[in-house]
Design a protein around this motif. Sequence first.
Motif, short mmCIF file in Angstrom:
data_model
loop_
_atom_site.label_atom_id
_atom_site.label_comp_id
_atom_site.label_asym_id
_atom_site.label_seq_id
_atom_site.Cartn_x
_atom_site.Cartn_y
_atom_site.Cartn_z
N VAL A 248 17.29 96.47 44.28
CA VAL A 248 18.29 96.90 43.30
C VAL A 248 17.59 97.75 42.25
O VAL A 248 16.60 97.33 41.66
N PRO A 249 18.08 98.99 42.00
CA PRO A 249 17.41 99.90 41.07
C PRO A 249 17.33 99.34 39.66
O PRO A 249 18.28 98.74 39.15
N ARG B 161 24.52 95.98 34.47
CA ARG B 161 25.81 95.86 35.16
C ARG B 161 25.57 95.07 36.44
O ARG B 161 24.44 94.98 36.93
N ALA B 162 26.62 94.47 36.93
CA ALA B 162 26.50 93.63 38.12
C ALA B 162 26.51 94.47 39.39
O ALA B 162 27.30 95.39 39.54
N CYS B 163 25.61 94.14 40.30
CA CYS B 163 25.54 94.76 41.62
C CYS B 163 25.48 93.63 42.65
O CYS B 163 24.98 92.55 42.36
N TYR B 164 25.96 93.92 43.83
CA TYR B 164 25.84 92.94 44.91
C TYR B 164 24.68 93.34 45.80
O TYR B 164 24.52 94.51 46.15
N ALA B 165 23.86 92.35 46.16
CA ALA B 165 22.71 92.58 47.03
C ALA B 165 22.51 91.35 47.91
O ALA B 165 23.03 90.26 47.62
N LEU B 166 21.75 91.54 48.96
CA LEU B 166 21.47 90.43 49.88
C LEU B 166 20.25 89.66 49.41
O LEU B 166 19.22 90.24 49.07
N ASP B 167 20.38 88.32 49.40
CA ASP B 167 19.22 87.49 49.04
C ASP B 167 18.40 87.20 50.30
O ASP B 167 18.67 87.75 51.37
N GLU B 168 17.41 86.34 50.17
CA GLU B 168 16.50 86.03 51.28
C GLU B 168 17.21 85.37 52.46
O GLU B 168 16.76 85.47 53.60
N VAL C 149 25.06 88.27 43.14
CA VAL C 149 25.18 89.21 42.04
C VAL C 149 23.81 89.38 41.39
O VAL C 149 23.14 88.39 41.06
N VAL C 150 23.41 90.64 41.23
CA VAL C 150 22.11 90.95 40.64
C VAL C 150 22.34 91.94 39.50
O VAL C 150 23.11 92.89 39.63
N GLY C 151 21.68 91.73 38.38
CA GLY C 151 21.77 92.65 37.25
C GLY C 151 20.95 93.91 37.51
O GLY C 151 19.86 93.85 38.07
N SER C 152 21.49 95.05 37.11
CA SER C 152 20.77 96.31 37.26
C SER C 152 20.95 97.13 36.00
O SER C 152 22.04 97.18 35.43
N ILE C 153 19.88 97.78 35.56
CA ILE C 153 20.01 98.68 34.41
C ILE C 153 20.26 100.11 34.87
O ILE C 153 20.29 101.02 34.07
#
Length: 138
Positions: free
Chosen positions: A6-7, A18-25, A31-35
């Motif tokens: 996630v950038p 802002r919230a982004c969706y990404a795949l975990d392990e 939901v992952v925070g991204s600037i």
Amino acid sequence: MKKADVPQQESMLEGHQRACYALDEQGRYVVVGSIGWEVEKVVNSQANDEVRQAIVTALAQVRAGKLSPLAYHMARRQMDVAMLSAYSGISRLRIRWHLRPGPFARLPEAILRRYAEALYLSADELRSVPEGDVHARL
């Protein structure tokens, strides 16, 4: 995109996330925070420049007597005729007519109030445009 990818580059968010969706392990979406990231910053900057130019152009046409103040306020709110029609309940054809200075000047107070409510302005604000250089305010 994976959680680690996630950038986290500088963007127009000015330190906020802002919230982004990404795949975990485990392969689940989280939901992952991204600037933000640089590409997003460039694209948003270009879009903001286009909006500013539309506002400046509308203001110049109003001051030249080619359009009514309604055009300037629509540009400020990033509204086109269809959107203003949906918000105000006034037909698209009438809105196009009211973009002309003469018909706009003769509008009854009730119609002005409908436009003002749709544009989140007072009727007096709707009838006027700012003086001086608008670039400093944008």
